[in-house]
Scaffold this motif. Structure first.
Motif, PDB file in Angstrom:
ATOM      1  N   ARG A   1       0.902  -1.170   0.118  1.00 48.38           N
ATOM      2  CA  ARG A   1       0.032  -0.021   0.047  1.00 48.38           C
ATOM      3  C   ARG A   1       0.643   1.435   0.046  1.00 48.38           C
ATOM      4  NH1 ARG A   1      -4.593  -0.998   4.206  1.00 48.38           N
ATOM      5  NH2 ARG A   1      -3.132  -1.571   5.626  1.00 48.38           N
ATOM      6  N   VAL A   2       2.133   1.087  -0.350  1.00 48.58           N
ATOM      7  CA  VAL A   2       2.814   2.237  -0.174  1.00 48.58           C
ATOM      8  C   VAL A   2       3.622   2.585  -1.690  1.00 48.58           C
ATOM      9  CG1 VAL A   2       5.035   3.126   0.862  1.00 48.58           C
ATOM     10  CG2 VAL A   2       3.458   1.949   2.135  1.00 48.58           C
ATOM     11  N   GLY A   3       3.441   3.862  -2.048  1.00 49.68           N
ATOM     12  CA  GLY A   3       4.118   4.318  -3.307  1.00 49.68           C
ATOM     13  C   GLY A   3       5.114   5.447  -2.832  1.00 49.68           C
ATOM     14  N   LEU A   4       6.088   5.754  -3.741  1.00 49.93           N
ATOM     15  CA  LEU A   4       7.232   6.578  -3.634  1.00 49.93           C
ATOM     16  C   LEU A   4       7.302   7.215  -4.689  1.00 49.93           C
ATOM     17  CD1 LEU A   4       9.519   7.749  -1.710  1.00 49.93           C
ATOM     18  CD2 LEU A   4      10.938   6.014  -2.845  1.00 49.93           C
ATOM     19  N   ARG A   5       7.172   8.841  -4.324  1.00 52.30           N
ATOM     20  CA  ARG A   5       7.627   9.710  -5.677  1.00 52.30           C
ATOM     21  C   ARG A   5       8.970  10.170  -5.677  1.00 52.30           C
ATOM     22  NH1 ARG A   5       3.800  14.346  -8.346  1.00 52.30           N
ATOM     23  NH2 ARG A   5       3.912  13.338 -10.522  1.00 52.30           N
ATOM     24  N   LEU A   6       9.705  10.275  -6.712  1.00 50.27           N
ATOM     25  CA  LEU A   6      11.187  10.651  -6.867  1.00 50.27           C
ATOM     26  C   LEU A   6      11.591  11.522  -8.020  1.00 50.27           C
ATOM     27  CD1 LEU A   6      12.846   7.340  -6.180  1.00 50.27           C
ATOM     28  CD2 LEU A   6      12.780   9.048  -4.326  1.00 50.27           C
ATOM     29  N   SER A   7      12.600  12.563  -7.638  1.00 55.45           N
ATOM     30  CA  SER A   7      12.791  13.672  -8.754  1.00 55.45           C
ATOM     31  C   SER A   7      14.376  13.479  -8.912  1.00 55.45           C
ATOM     32  CB  SER A   7      12.530  14.780  -8.254  1.00 55.45           C
ATOM     33  OG  SER A   7      10.983  15.102  -8.187  1.00 55.45           O
ATOM     34  N   PRO A   8      14.691  12.470  -9.516  1.00 55.13           N
ATOM     35  CA  PRO A   8      16.465  12.270  -9.649  1.00 55.13           C
ATOM     36  C   PRO A   8      16.767  13.520 -10.307  1.00 55.13           C
ATOM     37  CG  PRO A   8      15.212  10.569 -10.781  1.00 55.13           C
ATOM     38  CD  PRO A   8      14.072  11.443 -10.023  1.00 55.13           C
ATOM     39  N   GLY A   9      15.966  14.237 -11.437  1.00 61.01           N
ATOM     40  CA  GLY A   9      16.482  15.374 -11.953  1.00 61.01           C
ATOM     41  C   GLY A   9      16.023  16.662 -11.049  1.00 61.01           C
ATOM     42  N   ALA A  10      17.036  17.497 -10.824  1.00 62.66           N
ATOM     43  CA  ALA A  10      16.737  18.787 -10.121  1.00 62.66           C
ATOM     44  C   ALA A  10      16.126  19.797 -11.085  1.00 62.66           C
ATOM     45  CB  ALA A  10      17.908  19.274  -9.285  1.00 62.66           C
TER      46      ALA A  10
ATOM     47  N   MET B   1      15.469  23.528  -6.487  1.00 62.33           N
ATOM     48  CA  MET B   1      16.842  22.489  -6.460  1.00 62.33           C
ATOM     49  C   MET B   1      17.762  22.837  -7.500  1.00 62.33           C
ATOM     50  SD  MET B   1      17.792  20.318  -4.123  1.00 62.33           S
ATOM     51  CE  MET B   1      16.586  19.546  -3.285  1.00 62.33           C
ATOM     52  N   ALA B   2      18.987  22.954  -7.191  1.00 60.28           N
ATOM     53  CA  ALA B   2      19.857  23.109  -8.144  1.00 60.28           C
ATOM     54  C   ALA B   2      20.595  21.821  -8.444  1.00 60.28           C
ATOM     55  CB  ALA B   2      21.018  24.018  -7.649  1.00 60.28           C
ATOM     56  N   PRO B   3      20.796  21.631  -9.689  1.00 58.56           N
ATOM     57  CA  PRO B   3      21.420  20.323 -10.211  1.00 58.56           C
ATOM     58  C   PRO B   3      22.831  20.217  -9.828  1.00 58.56           C
ATOM     59  CG  PRO B   3      21.325  21.711 -12.021  1.00 58.56           C
ATOM     60  CD  PRO B   3      20.767  22.298 -11.043  1.00 58.56           C
ATOM     61  N   ASP B   4      23.392  18.881  -9.634  1.00 54.47           N
ATOM     62  CA  ASP B   4      24.733  18.619  -9.340  1.00 54.47           C
ATOM     63  C   ASP B   4      24.999  17.045  -9.777  1.00 54.47           C
ATOM     64  OD1 ASP B   4      27.177  17.417  -7.693  1.00 54.47           O
ATOM     65  OD2 ASP B   4      26.756  19.129  -6.392  1.00 54.47           O
ATOM     66  N   ASN B   5      26.166  17.134 -10.621  1.00 53.32           N
ATOM     67  CA  ASN B   5      26.592  15.735 -11.372  1.00 53.32           C
ATOM     68  C   ASN B   5      26.442  14.549 -10.214  1.00 53.32           C
ATOM     69  OD1 ASN B   5      26.533  17.232 -13.848  1.00 53.32           O
ATOM     70  ND2 ASN B   5      28.642  17.545 -13.738  1.00 53.32           N
ATOM     71  N   ARG B   6      26.983  15.090  -9.146  1.00 59.26           N
ATOM     72  CA  ARG B   6      26.884  13.829  -8.119  1.00 59.26           C
ATOM     73  C   ARG B   6      25.902  13.347  -7.779  1.00 59.26           C
ATOM     74  NH1 ARG B   6      30.169  16.939  -3.505  1.00 59.26           N
ATOM     75  NH2 ARG B   6      28.705  18.656  -4.535  1.00 59.26           N
ATOM     76  N   ASP B   7      24.712  13.919  -8.095  1.00 60.78           N
ATOM     77  CA  ASP B   7      23.321  13.240  -7.495  1.00 60.78           C
ATOM     78  C   ASP B   7      23.046  11.978  -8.034  1.00 60.78           C
ATOM     79  OD1 ASP B   7      23.142  15.719  -6.240  1.00 60.78           O
ATOM     80  OD2 ASP B   7      21.641  16.414  -7.318  1.00 60.78           O
ATOM     81  N   LYS B   8      23.588  11.551  -9.435  1.00 57.72           N
ATOM     82  CA  LYS B   8      23.241  10.501  -9.721  1.00 57.72           C
ATOM     83  C   LYS B   8      23.635   9.288  -9.091  1.00 57.72           C
ATOM     84  CE  LYS B   8      23.766   7.780 -14.241  1.00 57.72           C
ATOM     85  NZ  LYS B   8      24.530   6.473 -13.505  1.00 57.72           N
ATOM     86  N   ALA B   9      24.671   9.433  -8.491  1.00 58.18           N
ATOM     87  CA  ALA B   9      25.141   8.306  -7.604  1.00 58.18           C
ATOM     88  C   ALA B   9      24.364   7.969  -6.389  1.00 58.18           C
ATOM     89  CB  ALA B   9      26.887   8.474  -7.246  1.00 58.18           C
ATOM     90  N   VAL B  10      23.738   9.186  -5.810  1.00 58.93           N
ATOM     91  CA  VAL B  10      22.771   8.992  -4.733  1.00 58.93           C
ATOM     92  C   VAL B  10      21.427   8.315  -5.284  1.00 58.93           C
ATOM     93  CG1 VAL B  10      21.287   9.997  -3.134  1.00 58.93           C
ATOM     94  CG2 VAL B  10      23.653  11.174  -3.844  1.00 58.93           C
ATOM     95  N   PHE B  11      21.114   8.593  -6.468  1.00 61.30           N
ATOM     96  CA  PHE B  11      19.655   8.043  -6.905  1.00 61.30           C
ATOM     97  C   PHE B  11      20.015   6.544  -7.321  1.00 61.30           C
ATOM     98  CE2 PHE B  11      18.153  12.161  -6.627  1.00 61.30           C
ATOM     99  CZ  PHE B  11      16.794  12.000  -6.132  1.00 61.30           C
ATOM    100  N   ASP B  12      21.097   6.441  -8.130  1.00 56.99           N
ATOM    101  CA  ASP B  12      21.737   4.811  -8.266  1.00 56.99           C
ATOM    102  C   ASP B  12      21.496   3.888  -6.975  1.00 56.99           C
ATOM    103  OD1 ASP B  12      22.296   5.839 -10.913  1.00 56.99           O
ATOM    104  OD2 ASP B  12      24.564   5.515 -10.659  1.00 56.99           O
TER     105      ASP B  12
END
Ligand code: FNR
Ligand code: 8K6
Length: 347
Positions: A222-231, A235-246
């Motif tokens: 019964r649980v969904g999760l909404r995520l925004s890997p793209g800033a 929010m400002a983008p940072d190339n390092r964010d990808k590793a967090v979402f990976d």
């Protein structure tokens, strides 16, 4: 033309959706001054009950999670009772509805909750003023202590229990769009030096703790999760964010969830550091059910499902303009175009 959209989908043993069209979560700022859902809101949602699943407008888990006027809550009995009217109306009309659980983190403003700090992963503010309340300047938040983080995790789980008590079929954790959970997941807003910062597994810790606590409280089916890997929003983008979402997505593959939902306004946006669209990026790493969203028409939605880019599609603004979106699409009637003036009223 729209055969896939209208196929039912068994999400898991507890949930089968009548069609693949979700009503996207849409903040409307129409709860009463105690943040209790109204009868008008109950009829607004009931009119949209023929979507496969309604995701409610974002609903705050506790007072300091509020950043916009009259957004509903799920932290006291009056709010639970108000939501009961909504879920009953939706169920009576044959629909299903999840509550979207929200804490805005640094986007909060004490104007709404009185005394108390604006909490965020780090003491890094956003520029600007609260929409619709243009004289309220955003404040620099306070870095949440580890005890405060524990309490926040507990409060998400508590709001999830309240949602079930209010008759919701499940919850969607709002981990997207630059709000609290997303603030832990991006380097621009998380500069902590403890076990919630610096490395991908530390930065994903809060999101995963919230997921685990909510799943423990109400069951992963019964649980969904909404995520925004793209800033893209507050929010400002940072190339390092990808590793967090990976890392986060690899961990989510080991959990039982109803779905992951892309948090984006326009699916066609591309992010250099994700190698393209946020939805394609999530699809490439996450093995479970994926909900796409952002600028879809009935025919582009149908094509995206046929191409297996995702399993379900959420529709936002067209649902504001067309309460009868599903029946219009089914019978190939023209849709009313959305315009921002429609936000003034719940049609
Ligand atoms: C939104 N969106 C949004 N997202 C979310 O996760 N929680 C929310 O409460 C809201 N509120 C909200 C209000 C309004 C007025 C708009 C226009 C959008 C984003 C929404 O769920 C969706 O992702 C986008 O609207 C893109 O889909 P459409 O509108 O292009 O189909
Ligand atoms: C008044 C409360 C509204 C809270 C929900 C947010 C919806 C407002 C729409 C904002 C649109 C932002 C889109 C950002 C796109 C950026 C593209 C670079």
């Amino acid at each position: 033309m729209t055969s896939t959209l209208f196929k039912s989908l068994k999400l898991n043993d507890t949930l089968t959706l009548n069609n693949r069209i979700l009503m996207a979560p849409l903040t409307r700022c129409m709860a009463d001054d105690d943040l209790v859902p109204t009868d008008t809101m109950a009829s607004y949602y009931a009119r949209r009950a023929d979507s496969g699943l309604i995701i409610s407008e974002a609903t705050i888990i506790r007072p300091d999670g509020q950043g916009y006027p009259n957004t509903p809550g799920l932290f006291n009995q009056a709010q639970v009772d108000g939501w009961k009217k909504v879920t009953t109306a939706v169920h009576n009309a044959g629909g299903k509805i999840f509550a979207q659980l929200w804490h805005v983190g640094r986007v909060a403003h004490p104007y709404f909750f009185g005394e108390g700090d604006v909490l965020a992963p780090s003491a890094i503010g956003i520029e600007g003023t609260v929409p619709r309340m243009r004289d309220l300047q955003y404040q620099t938040p306070k870095e949440a202590s580890q005890a405060q983080i524990k309490q926040l995790v507990h409060d998400y789980a508590n709001a999830a229990k309240n949602a079930i008590e209010a008759g919701f079929d499940g919850v969607e954790i709002h981990g997207a769009n630059g709000y609290l959970i997303d603030q832990f997941l991006h380097y621009a807003s998380n500069q902590r030096q403890d076990e919630y910062g610096e490395t991908p597994d530390n930065m994903a810790r809060f999101a995963l703790e919230v997921v685990d606590a909510v799943v423990d409280a109400v069951g992963g089916e019964r649980v969904g999760l909404r995520l925004s890997p793209g800033a893209y929003f507050n929010m400002a983008p940072d190339n390092r964010d990808k590793a967090v979402f990976d890392y986060l997505l690899s961990q989510l593959n080991n959990k039982t969830l109803a779905f992951v939902h892309v948090g984006i306004f326009d699916d066609s946006m591309e992010f250099d550091y994700l190698g393209g669209k946020a939805s394609d990026y999530i699809r490439s790493l996450y093995n479970g059910t994926l909900v796409g969203v952002g600028g879809f028409t009935p025919s582009t939605a149908e094509a995206a499902l046929k191409d297996e880019r995702f399993d379900l599609v959420a529709i936002g603004r067209p649902f504001i303009a067309n309460p009868d979106y599903v029946s219009k699409v089914k019978s190939q009637q023209p849709l009313t175009a959305y315009s921002d003036d429609m936000l003034a009223e719940l049609i």
